[in-house]
Motif scaffolding. Structure first.
Motif, mmCIF file in Angstrom:
data_model
loop_
_atom_site.group_PDB
_atom_site.id
_atom_site.type_symbol
_atom_site.label_atom_id
_atom_site.label_comp_id
_atom_site.label_asym_id
_atom_site.label_seq_id
_atom_site.Cartn_x
_atom_site.Cartn_y
_atom_site.Cartn_z
ATOM 1 N N PHE A 1 0.832 -1.201 0.000
ATOM 2 C CA PHE A 1 0.000 0.000 0.000
ATOM 3 C C PHE A 1 0.867 1.252 0.000
ATOM 4 N N ARG A 2 0.463 2.212 -0.831
ATOM 5 C CA ARG A 2 1.260 3.416 -1.023
ATOM 6 C C ARG A 2 1.515 4.143 0.295
ATOM 7 N N GLY A 3 2.767 4.534 0.485
ATOM 8 C CA GLY A 3 3.156 5.193 1.723
ATOM 9 C C GLY A 3 3.732 4.249 2.749
ATOM 10 N N GLY A 4 3.691 2.960 2.468
ATOM 11 C CA GLY A 4 4.195 1.976 3.410
ATOM 12 C C GLY A 4 5.710 1.954 3.475
ATOM 13 N N TYR A 5 6.220 1.659 4.656
ATOM 14 C CA TYR A 5 7.660 1.454 4.840
ATOM 15 C C TYR A 5 7.856 0.053 5.395
ATOM 16 N N HIS A 6 8.665 -0.751 4.688
ATOM 17 C CA HIS A 6 8.873 -2.132 5.110
ATOM 18 C C HIS A 6 10.346 -2.497 5.281
ATOM 19 N N GLY A 7 11.262 -1.583 4.946
ATOM 20 C CA GLY A 7 12.669 -1.856 5.156
ATOM 21 C C GLY A 7 13.544 -1.348 4.030
ATOM 22 N N ARG A 8 14.858 -1.624 4.163
ATOM 23 C CA ARG A 8 15.853 -1.123 3.221
ATOM 24 C C ARG A 8 16.582 -2.229 2.462
ATOM 25 N N THR A 9 16.307 -3.491 2.743
ATOM 26 C CA THR A 9 16.925 -4.573 1.981
ATOM 27 C C THR A 9 16.322 -4.606 0.586
ATOM 28 N N PHE A 10 16.894 -5.403 -0.317
ATOM 29 C CA PHE A 10 16.403 -5.361 -1.691
ATOM 30 C C PHE A 10 14.942 -5.766 -1.810
ATOM 31 N N GLY A 11 14.545 -6.774 -1.039
ATOM 32 C CA GLY A 11 13.141 -7.166 -1.095
ATOM 33 C C GLY A 11 12.233 -6.096 -0.529
ATOM 34 N N THR A 12 12.539 -5.623 0.677
ATOM 35 C CA THR A 12 11.657 -4.654 1.327
ATOM 36 C C THR A 12 11.764 -3.266 0.704
ATOM 37 N N MET A 13 12.902 -2.953 0.108
ATOM 38 C CA MET A 13 13.047 -1.673 -0.578
ATOM 39 C C MET A 13 12.051 -1.574 -1.733
ATOM 40 N N ALA A 14 11.845 -2.676 -2.433
ATOM 41 C CA ALA A 14 10.879 -2.690 -3.527
ATOM 42 C C ALA A 14 9.451 -2.533 -3.016
ATOM 43 N N MET A 15 9.233 -2.909 -1.759
ATOM 44 C CA MET A 15 7.902 -2.823 -1.165
ATOM 45 C C MET A 15 7.642 -1.474 -0.510
ATOM 46 N N THR A 16 8.687 -0.656 -0.350
ATOM 47 C CA THR A 16 8.590 0.600 0.380
ATOM 48 C C THR A 16 8.337 1.775 -0.555
ATOM 49 N N THR A 17 7.284 2.548 -0.246
ATOM 50 C CA THR A 17 6.936 3.707 -1.079
ATOM 51 C C THR A 17 6.681 4.948 -0.236
ATOM 52 N N SER A 18 7.217 4.984 0.985
ATOM 53 C CA SER A 18 7.025 6.151 1.841
ATOM 54 C C SER A 18 7.889 7.321 1.391
ATOM 55 N N SER A 19 8.974 7.027 0.681
ATOM 56 C CA SER A 19 9.834 8.067 0.126
ATOM 57 C C SER A 19 10.740 7.435 -0.921
ATOM 58 N N ARG A 20 11.024 8.180 -1.956
ATOM 59 C CA ARG A 20 11.895 7.656 -3.013
ATOM 60 C C ARG A 20 13.340 7.519 -2.555
ATOM 61 N N ILE A 21 13.726 8.202 -1.476
ATOM 62 C CA ILE A 21 15.110 8.168 -1.028
ATOM 63 C C ILE A 21 15.570 6.755 -0.687
ATOM 64 N N TYR A 22 14.645 5.897 -0.262
ATOM 65 C CA TYR A 22 15.017 4.548 0.153
ATOM 66 C C TYR A 22 15.400 3.645 -1.024
ATOM 67 N N ARG A 23 15.002 4.032 -2.247
ATOM 68 C CA ARG A 23 15.309 3.210 -3.417
ATOM 69 C C ARG A 23 16.152 3.953 -4.452
ATOM 70 N N GLN A 24 16.440 5.206 -4.174
ATOM 71 C CA GLN A 24 17.178 6.060 -5.093
ATOM 72 C C GLN A 24 18.521 5.458 -5.487
ATOM 73 N N LYS A 25 18.754 5.298 -6.787
ATOM 74 C CA LYS A 25 20.014 4.806 -7.388
ATOM 75 C C LYS A 25 20.265 3.315 -7.147
ATOM 76 N N PHE A 26 19.325 2.590 -6.565
ATOM 77 C CA PHE A 26 19.572 1.198 -6.209
ATOM 78 C C PHE A 26 18.927 0.191 -7.172
ATOM 79 N N GLY A 27 18.258 0.643 -8.198
ATOM 80 C CA GLY A 27 17.550 -0.259 -9.083
ATOM 81 C C GLY A 27 18.484 -1.037 -10.007
ATOM 82 N N PRO A 28 17.944 -2.030 -10.727
ATOM 83 C CA PRO A 28 16.523 -2.396 -10.709
ATOM 84 C C PRO A 28 16.146 -3.178 -9.450
ATOM 85 N N LEU A 29 14.911 -2.964 -9.011
ATOM 86 C CA LEU A 29 14.411 -3.637 -7.824
ATOM 87 C C LEU A 29 13.780 -4.969 -8.204
ATOM 88 N N ILE A 30 13.471 -5.776 -7.183
ATOM 89 C CA ILE A 30 12.909 -7.094 -7.491
ATOM 90 C C ILE A 30 11.516 -6.941 -8.098
#
Length: 422
Positions: A130-159
Protein backbone atom coordinates in the motif's frame (compact mmCIF):
# COMPACT_ATOMS: atom_id res chain seq x y z
CA UNK A 1 36.92 14.51 23.16
CA UNK A 2 34.88 16.84 20.97
CA UNK A 3 37.64 17.18 18.38
CA UNK A 4 38.08 13.40 18.29
CA UNK A 5 34.37 12.93 17.70
CA UNK A 6 34.30 15.50 14.90
CA UNK A 7 37.25 13.87 13.16
CA UNK A 8 35.73 10.41 13.49
CA UNK A 9 32.30 11.45 12.21
CA UNK A 10 33.74 12.07 8.75
CA UNK A 11 34.50 8.34 8.50
CA UNK A 12 30.87 7.29 9.01
CA UNK A 13 29.06 6.73 5.70
CA UNK A 14 27.31 9.91 4.56
CA UNK A 15 24.35 7.92 3.25
CA UNK A 16 22.86 7.85 6.76
CA UNK A 17 20.49 10.77 7.30
CA UNK A 18 20.47 12.32 10.77
CA UNK A 19 18.29 14.73 12.69
CA UNK A 20 21.27 16.12 14.60
CA UNK A 21 25.05 16.04 14.80
CA UNK A 22 24.93 15.54 18.58
CA UNK A 23 26.62 12.57 20.27
CA UNK A 24 24.31 10.75 22.67
CA UNK A 25 25.98 9.20 25.69
CA UNK A 26 23.18 8.09 28.02
CA UNK A 27 19.44 7.72 28.36
CA UNK A 28 17.05 7.18 31.25
CA UNK A 29 13.31 6.94 30.90
CA UNK A 30 12.03 9.68 28.60
CA UNK A 31 15.29 11.62 28.47
CA UNK A 32 18.65 11.33 26.72
CA UNK A 33 21.90 13.17 27.37
CA UNK A 34 24.64 14.22 24.98
CA UNK A 35 28.41 14.41 25.22
CA UNK A 36 28.13 18.18 25.70
CA UNK A 37 25.81 17.74 28.68
CA UNK A 38 22.56 18.62 26.95
CA UNK A 39 19.46 16.85 28.34
CA UNK A 40 16.65 16.25 25.85
CA UNK A 41 13.09 15.00 26.18
CA UNK A 42 12.96 12.16 23.67
CA UNK A 43 9.83 11.92 21.55
CA UNK A 44 11.55 9.67 19.00
CA UNK A 45 12.51 6.66 21.19
CA UNK A 46 14.89 5.41 18.53
CA UNK A 47 11.98 5.55 16.06
CA UNK A 48 9.55 3.62 18.22
CA UNK A 49 12.04 1.13 19.68
CA UNK A 50 12.54 1.81 23.40
CA UNK A 51 8.85 1.54 24.29
CA UNK A 52 9.72 0.88 27.94
CA UNK A 53 11.86 4.02 28.06
CA UNK A 54 15.61 4.30 27.86
CA UNK A 55 17.47 1.76 30.00
CA UNK A 56 14.49 0.50 31.96
CA UNK A 57 16.11 -0.93 35.11
CA UNK A 58 14.33 -4.29 34.87
CA UNK A 59 15.36 -4.79 31.26
CA UNK A 60 18.93 -3.73 32.03
CA UNK A 61 19.08 -6.18 34.95
CA UNK A 62 17.75 -9.03 32.79
CA UNK A 63 20.33 -8.31 30.09
CA UNK A 64 23.18 -8.15 32.63
CA UNK A 65 22.10 -11.47 34.11
CA UNK A 66 21.98 -13.08 30.67
CA UNK A 67 25.52 -11.88 29.93
CA UNK A 68 26.76 -14.24 32.62
CA UNK A 69 24.95 -17.21 31.09
CA UNK A 70 25.09 -17.25 27.30
CA UNK A 71 25.30 -14.35 24.83
CA UNK A 72 24.97 -16.15 21.51
CA UNK A 73 23.28 -19.50 21.00
CA UNK A 74 22.92 -20.05 17.26
CA UNK A 75 19.40 -20.95 16.19
CA UNK A 76 20.47 -23.52 13.56
CA UNK A 77 22.44 -25.46 16.16
CA UNK A 78 19.84 -25.78 18.89
CA UNK A 79 17.22 -24.06 21.01
CA UNK A 80 18.00 -21.77 23.90
CA UNK A 81 15.90 -21.22 26.98
CA UNK A 82 15.18 -17.52 26.51
CA UNK A 83 13.77 -18.03 23.02
CA UNK A 84 11.43 -20.69 24.34
CA UNK A 85 10.46 -18.55 27.32
CA UNK A 86 9.71 -15.60 25.04
CA UNK A 87 7.62 -17.81 22.77
CA UNK A 88 5.56 -19.02 25.72
CA UNK A 89 4.90 -15.40 26.67
CA UNK A 90 3.98 -14.23 23.18
CA UNK A 91 1.67 -17.04 22.09
CA UNK A 92 -1.35 -16.19 24.32
CA UNK A 93 -1.17 -12.55 23.24
CA UNK A 94 -0.87 -12.95 19.48
CA UNK A 95 -3.86 -12.35 17.18
CA UNK A 96 -6.19 -15.33 16.89
CA UNK A 97 -4.81 -18.31 15.00
CA UNK A 98 -1.14 -17.34 15.08
CA UNK A 99 0.69 -20.13 16.87
CA UNK A 100 4.15 -20.38 15.30
CA UNK A 101 7.04 -17.90 15.46
CA UNK A 102 10.27 -17.35 13.55
CA UNK A 103 12.83 -14.97 15.09
CA UNK A 104 15.25 -12.69 13.25
CA UNK A 105 17.14 -9.53 14.07
CA UNK A 106 15.59 -6.61 12.14
CA UNK A 107 12.18 -5.49 10.94
CA UNK A 108 13.24 -5.75 7.31
CA UNK A 109 14.40 -9.32 7.93
CA UNK A 110 11.01 -10.14 9.44
CA UNK A 111 9.15 -8.71 6.45
CA UNK A 112 11.40 -10.50 3.96
CA UNK A 113 10.85 -13.81 5.72
CA UNK A 114 7.11 -13.24 5.87
CA UNK A 115 7.08 -12.89 2.08
CA UNK A 116 9.30 -15.96 1.66
CA UNK A 117 6.92 -18.03 3.77
CA UNK A 118 3.86 -16.67 1.95
CA UNK A 119 5.37 -17.60 -1.40
CA UNK A 120 6.28 -21.06 -0.17
CA UNK A 121 2.80 -21.67 1.22
CA UNK A 122 0.75 -20.31 -1.69
CA UNK A 123 3.02 -21.26 -4.57
CA UNK A 124 2.47 -17.75 -5.92
CA UNK A 125 4.92 -14.88 -6.31
CA UNK A 126 3.27 -11.44 -6.49
CA UNK A 127 2.88 -9.17 -3.47
CA UNK A 128 0.52 -6.22 -3.09
CA UNK A 129 1.61 -3.34 -0.85
CA UNK A 130 0.00 0.00 0.00
CA UNK A 131 1.26 3.42 -1.02
CA UNK A 132 3.16 5.19 1.72
CA UNK A 133 4.19 1.98 3.41
CA UNK A 134 7.66 1.45 4.84
CA UNK A 135 8.87 -2.13 5.11
CA UNK A 136 12.67 -1.86 5.16
CA UNK A 137 15.85 -1.12 3.22
CA UNK A 138 16.92 -4.57 1.98
CA UNK A 139 16.40 -5.36 -1.69
CA UNK A 140 13.14 -7.17 -1.10
CA UNK A 141 11.66 -4.65 1.33
CA UNK A 142 13.05 -1.67 -0.58
CA UNK A 143 10.88 -2.69 -3.53
CA UNK A 144 7.90 -2.82 -1.17
CA UNK A 145 8.59 0.60 0.38
CA UNK A 146 6.94 3.71 -1.08
CA UNK A 147 7.02 6.15 1.84
CA UNK A 148 9.83 8.07 0.13
CA UNK A 149 11.90 7.66 -3.01
CA UNK A 150 15.11 8.17 -1.03
CA UNK A 151 15.02 4.55 0.15
CA UNK A 152 15.31 3.21 -3.42
CA UNK A 153 17.18 6.06 -5.09
CA UNK A 154 20.01 4.81 -7.39
CA UNK A 155 19.57 1.20 -6.21
CA UNK A 156 17.55 -0.26 -9.08
CA UNK A 157 16.52 -2.40 -10.71
CA UNK A 158 14.41 -3.64 -7.82
CA UNK A 159 12.91 -7.09 -7.49
CA UNK A 160 9.83 -7.73 -9.65
CA UNK A 161 6.40 -8.85 -8.55
CA UNK A 162 5.62 -5.96 -6.17
CA UNK A 163 2.42 -4.03 -6.90
CA UNK A 164 1.35 -0.81 -5.19
CA UNK A 165 -2.21 0.27 -4.42
CA UNK A 166 -3.48 3.36 -2.52
CA UNK A 167 -3.69 3.40 1.27
CA UNK A 168 -6.75 5.26 2.61
CA UNK A 169 -5.45 8.71 3.52
CA UNK A 170 -8.56 10.68 4.30
CA UNK A 171 -6.81 14.02 4.83
CA UNK A 172 -5.81 13.82 1.16
CA UNK A 173 -9.18 12.57 -0.03
CA UNK A 174 -8.45 8.85 -0.27
CA UNK A 175 -11.28 7.17 1.61
CA UNK A 176 -11.79 3.48 2.27
CA UNK A 177 -14.17 3.30 -0.68
CA UNK A 178 -11.67 4.97 -3.01
CA UNK A 179 -8.83 2.70 -1.84
CA UNK A 180 -10.92 -0.44 -2.23
CA UNK A 181 -12.08 0.61 -5.69
CA UNK A 182 -8.45 1.08 -6.75
CA UNK A 183 -7.54 -2.31 -5.30
CA UNK A 184 -10.34 -3.98 -7.21
CA UNK A 185 -9.26 -2.20 -10.40
CA UNK A 186 -5.71 -3.45 -9.92
CA UNK A 187 -7.06 -6.98 -10.20
CA UNK A 188 -8.98 -6.09 -13.35
CA UNK A 189 -6.21 -4.47 -15.34
CA UNK A 190 -2.94 -5.81 -13.91
CA UNK A 191 -3.12 -8.76 -11.53
CA UNK A 192 -4.65 -12.22 -11.55
CA UNK A 193 -5.36 -13.99 -8.28
CA UNK A 194 -3.41 -17.03 -9.49
CA UNK A 195 -0.23 -14.94 -9.15
CA UNK A 196 -0.75 -13.11 -5.85
CA UNK A 197 0.78 -14.60 -2.70
CA UNK A 198 0.06 -11.87 -0.16
CA UNK A 199 -1.11 -8.40 0.75
CA UNK A 200 1.28 -6.59 3.11
CA UNK A 201 -0.03 -3.65 5.11
CA UNK A 202 0.92 -1.47 8.05
CA UNK A 203 -2.20 -0.88 10.18
CA UNK A 204 -0.82 2.62 10.74
CA UNK A 205 1.49 4.05 8.10
CA UNK A 206 4.81 4.71 9.80
CA UNK A 207 7.33 6.56 7.65
CA UNK A 208 4.43 7.36 5.33
CA UNK A 209 2.92 9.86 7.77
CA UNK A 210 1.57 8.17 10.90
CA UNK A 211 -1.79 7.58 9.24
CA UNK A 212 -4.08 5.03 10.91
CA UNK A 213 -6.08 2.95 8.47
CA UNK A 214 -9.81 3.72 8.88
CA UNK A 215 -11.55 1.40 11.31
CA UNK A 216 -13.19 -0.73 8.60
CA UNK A 217 -10.32 -0.91 6.13
CA UNK A 218 -8.23 -3.76 7.54
CA UNK A 219 -11.25 -6.03 7.65
CA UNK A 220 -12.08 -5.18 4.03
CA UNK A 221 -8.52 -6.05 3.01
CA UNK A 222 -8.81 -9.28 4.99
CA UNK A 223 -11.99 -10.20 3.12
CA UNK A 224 -10.52 -9.20 -0.24
CA UNK A 225 -7.39 -11.29 0.36
CA UNK A 226 -9.60 -14.27 1.19
CA UNK A 227 -11.54 -13.79 -2.03
CA UNK A 228 -8.29 -13.91 -4.02
CA UNK A 229 -6.79 -16.89 -2.21
CA UNK A 230 -3.95 -14.73 -0.88
CA UNK A 231 -2.51 -14.23 2.59
CA UNK A 232 -2.78 -11.05 4.65
CA UNK A 233 0.44 -9.92 6.31
CA UNK A 234 0.21 -7.19 8.94
CA UNK A 235 3.51 -5.36 9.30
CA UNK A 236 3.52 -4.35 12.96
CA UNK A 237 7.23 -3.65 13.20
CA UNK A 238 6.52 -0.09 14.34
CA UNK A 239 2.97 -0.42 15.67
CA UNK A 240 3.53 -3.47 17.85
CA UNK A 241 4.07 -3.90 21.58
CA UNK A 242 1.76 -1.22 22.89
CA UNK A 243 2.72 1.64 20.61
CA UNK A 244 -0.87 2.18 19.46
CA UNK A 245 -2.52 1.58 22.84
CA UNK A 246 -2.96 -2.15 22.14
CA UNK A 247 -0.33 -4.87 22.11
CA UNK A 248 -0.84 -5.13 18.35
CA UNK A 249 -2.80 -2.58 16.32
CA UNK A 250 -4.53 -5.11 14.06
CA UNK A 251 -5.91 -6.88 17.13
CA UNK A 252 -7.22 -3.72 18.81
CA UNK A 253 -10.75 -2.67 19.62
CA UNK A 254 -10.35 0.11 17.05
CA UNK A 255 -10.18 -2.51 14.29
CA UNK A 256 -12.79 -4.78 15.87
CA UNK A 257 -10.43 -7.52 17.09
CA UNK A 258 -11.49 -9.66 14.13
CA UNK A 259 -8.96 -8.85 11.40
CA UNK A 260 -6.98 -12.06 12.05
CA UNK A 261 -3.97 -11.73 9.74
CA UNK A 262 -2.33 -14.88 8.41
CA UNK A 263 1.12 -13.53 9.25
CA UNK A 264 2.28 -10.74 11.56
CA UNK A 265 5.74 -9.16 11.59
CA UNK A 266 7.21 -7.56 14.71
CA UNK A 267 10.44 -5.91 15.83
CA UNK A 268 11.34 -2.46 17.28
CA UNK A 269 9.53 -2.45 20.67
CA UNK A 270 9.84 -6.19 21.24
CA UNK A 271 13.11 -5.98 23.20
CA UNK A 272 13.56 -2.37 24.38
CA UNK A 273 16.42 -1.63 22.01
CA UNK A 274 18.10 -5.01 21.57
CA UNK A 275 18.06 -6.23 17.94
CA UNK A 276 15.29 -8.78 17.64
CA UNK A 277 12.39 -9.38 15.28
CA UNK A 278 9.76 -12.01 14.74
CA UNK A 279 7.29 -13.46 12.28
CA UNK A 280 4.14 -14.95 13.80
CA UNK A 281 1.97 -17.18 11.60
CA UNK A 282 -0.33 -20.15 11.50
CA UNK A 283 1.45 -23.48 11.82
CA UNK A 284 0.20 -24.74 8.46
CA UNK A 285 1.77 -21.71 6.78
CA UNK A 286 5.06 -22.05 8.65
CA UNK A 287 5.22 -25.75 7.78
CA UNK A 288 5.46 -24.89 4.08
CA UNK A 289 9.16 -24.24 4.78
CA UNK A 290 11.39 -27.28 5.11
CA UNK A 291 14.17 -27.26 7.72
CA UNK A 292 17.01 -25.13 6.40
CA UNK A 293 14.85 -22.70 4.44
CA UNK A 294 14.88 -20.19 7.32
CA UNK A 295 17.64 -19.06 9.64
CA UNK A 296 20.31 -16.46 10.30
CA UNK A 297 23.53 -16.05 12.23
CA UNK A 298 22.06 -13.79 14.91
CA UNK A 299 18.43 -14.87 14.55
CA UNK A 300 16.74 -14.93 17.95
CA UNK A 301 19.90 -13.92 19.81
CA UNK A 302 19.88 -15.09 23.44
CA UNK A 303 20.73 -11.71 24.93
CA UNK A 304 18.03 -9.99 22.87
CA UNK A 305 15.49 -12.66 23.83
CA UNK A 306 16.30 -12.19 27.52
CA UNK A 307 15.63 -8.47 27.13
CA UNK A 308 12.44 -9.24 25.22
CA UNK A 309 11.16 -11.55 27.96
CA UNK A 310 11.56 -8.81 30.55
CA UNK A 311 10.11 -6.24 28.16
CA UNK A 312 6.90 -8.25 27.88
CA UNK A 313 6.64 -8.46 31.65
CA UNK A 314 7.25 -4.74 32.08
CA UNK A 315 4.73 -3.76 29.41
CA UNK A 316 1.97 -5.70 31.16
CA UNK A 317 2.91 -5.43 34.83
CA UNK A 318 3.53 -1.69 34.69
CA UNK A 319 0.38 -1.03 32.62
CA UNK A 320 2.32 0.62 29.84
CA UNK A 321 -0.14 -0.38 27.11
CA UNK A 322 -3.01 1.27 28.97
CA UNK A 323 -0.79 4.30 29.59
CA UNK A 324 -0.04 4.48 25.88
CA UNK A 325 -3.74 4.85 25.10
CA UNK A 326 -4.29 7.39 27.89
CA UNK A 327 -1.22 9.54 27.26
CA UNK A 328 -1.73 9.40 23.50
CA UNK A 329 -5.20 10.86 23.93
CA UNK A 330 -3.79 13.58 26.20
CA UNK A 331 -1.05 14.43 23.72
CA UNK A 332 -3.51 14.75 20.83
CA UNK A 333 -5.82 16.88 22.96
CA UNK A 334 -2.89 19.22 23.61
CA UNK A 335 -1.97 19.27 19.93
CA UNK A 336 -5.56 19.95 18.89
CA UNK A 337 -5.52 22.91 21.26
CA UNK A 338 -2.38 24.17 19.54
CA UNK A 339 -3.97 23.53 16.15
CA UNK A 340 -6.96 25.66 17.09
CA UNK A 341 -4.89 28.43 18.67
CA UNK A 342 -3.38 31.54 17.15
CA UNK A 343 0.06 29.90 17.44
CA UNK A 344 -0.54 27.60 14.47
CA UNK A 345 -1.80 30.42 12.24
CA UNK A 346 -4.13 27.86 10.67
CA UNK A 347 -1.20 25.88 9.28
CA UNK A 348 -1.79 22.61 11.18
CA UNK A 349 -4.15 20.65 9.00
CA UNK A 350 -4.43 17.34 10.83
CA UNK A 351 -3.59 15.79 14.19
CA UNK A 352 -4.01 12.01 14.18
CA UNK A 353 -2.83 8.75 15.65
CA UNK A 354 -3.46 5.77 17.88
CA UNK A 355 -1.92 5.45 21.33
CA UNK A 356 1.49 7.10 21.46
CA UNK A 357 1.93 7.12 17.69
CA UNK A 358 0.91 10.65 16.73
CA UNK A 359 1.33 12.62 13.53
CA UNK A 360 0.90 16.36 12.98
CA UNK A 361 0.44 17.33 9.34
CA UNK A 362 0.76 20.86 8.05
CA UNK A 363 -1.40 22.36 5.32
CA UNK A 364 -0.32 23.04 1.76
CA UNK A 365 -0.07 26.71 2.71
CA UNK A 366 2.75 26.00 5.18
CA UNK A 367 6.32 26.78 4.20
CA UNK A 368 7.94 23.88 2.29
CA UNK A 369 10.33 22.08 4.61
CA UNK A 370 8.47 23.15 7.75
CA UNK A 371 8.74 19.67 9.28
CA UNK A 372 12.55 19.82 9.20
CA UNK A 373 12.59 23.41 10.40
CA UNK A 374 10.22 22.61 13.27
CA UNK A 375 12.26 19.54 14.28
CA UNK A 376 15.37 21.68 14.55
CA UNK A 377 13.53 24.37 16.52
CA UNK A 378 12.16 21.72 18.90
CA UNK A 379 15.73 20.52 19.39
CA UNK A 380 16.70 24.02 20.50
CA UNK A 381 13.86 23.84 23.04
CA UNK A 382 15.11 20.50 24.37
CA UNK A 383 12.67 18.20 22.56
CA UNK A 384 13.51 15.48 20.05
CA UNK A 385 10.92 14.95 17.31
CA UNK A 386 11.20 13.66 13.75
CA UNK A 387 9.59 14.42 10.43
CA UNK A 388 8.23 11.74 8.12
CA UNK A 389 6.25 11.31 4.89
CA UNK A 390 6.54 13.06 1.54
CA UNK A 391 4.07 15.52 3.04
CA UNK A 392 4.91 17.95 5.84
CA UNK A 393 4.38 15.66 8.83
CA UNK A 394 6.04 15.68 12.25
CA UNK A 395 5.71 12.54 14.38
CA UNK A 396 5.76 12.27 18.13
CA UNK A 397 6.80 8.89 19.52
CA UNK A 398 7.49 9.00 23.28
CA UNK A 399 8.08 6.00 25.57
CA UNK A 400 4.95 4.18 26.71
CA UNK A 401 5.63 5.01 30.36
CA UNK A 402 5.66 8.75 29.68
CA UNK A 403 4.07 10.83 32.43
CA UNK A 404 1.34 13.44 32.16
CA UNK A 405 3.89 16.02 33.22
CA UNK A 406 6.27 15.16 30.38
CA UNK A 407 3.41 15.03 27.86
CA UNK A 408 2.51 18.57 28.85
CA UNK A 409 6.14 19.73 28.91
CA UNK A 410 6.66 18.34 25.41
CA UNK A 411 3.46 20.01 24.20
CA UNK A 412 4.66 23.35 25.57
CA UNK A 413 8.06 22.96 23.91
CA UNK A 414 6.37 21.99 20.63
CA UNK A 415 4.11 25.05 20.78
CA UNK A 416 6.98 27.37 21.59
CA UNK A 417 9.07 25.99 18.74
CA UNK A 418 6.16 26.35 16.34
CA UNK A 419 5.59 29.93 17.44
CA UNK A 420 9.26 30.69 16.83
CA UNK A 421 9.16 29.63 13.18
CA UNK A 422 5.73 30.85 12.05
Amino acid sequence: MSAFNNATKSHIARGIGRLTDLVFTSGKGSYVETSCGKRLLDFTTGIGVVNTGHCHPRVVAAAKKQLDNVIHSQVNIGYHDKMLELTEMLLPNLPKGLDTVYYGTTGAEAVENSVKVARAYTGKHAVVVFRGGYHGRTFGTMAMTTSSRIYRQKFGPLIPGIHVTPFPYEYHGITTDVAMAELEQLFKDTLHEDDVAAFVIEPVLGEGGYVPAPANFLKKVREFANSKGALMICDEVQTGFGRTGSLFACDSEFYGRDVCPDILTMAKGIASGFPLSGVAMRREIADACDPGMLGGTYAGNALACAAAVETQKVLHEENMIENSAKMGARLRDNLHNIQNSATSNGLIGDVRGLGLMTGVEFTAEAEPGIKAKLSQECLKEGLLVLGCSTYEVVRLVPPLNITEEDIDVASEKFEKALKNII
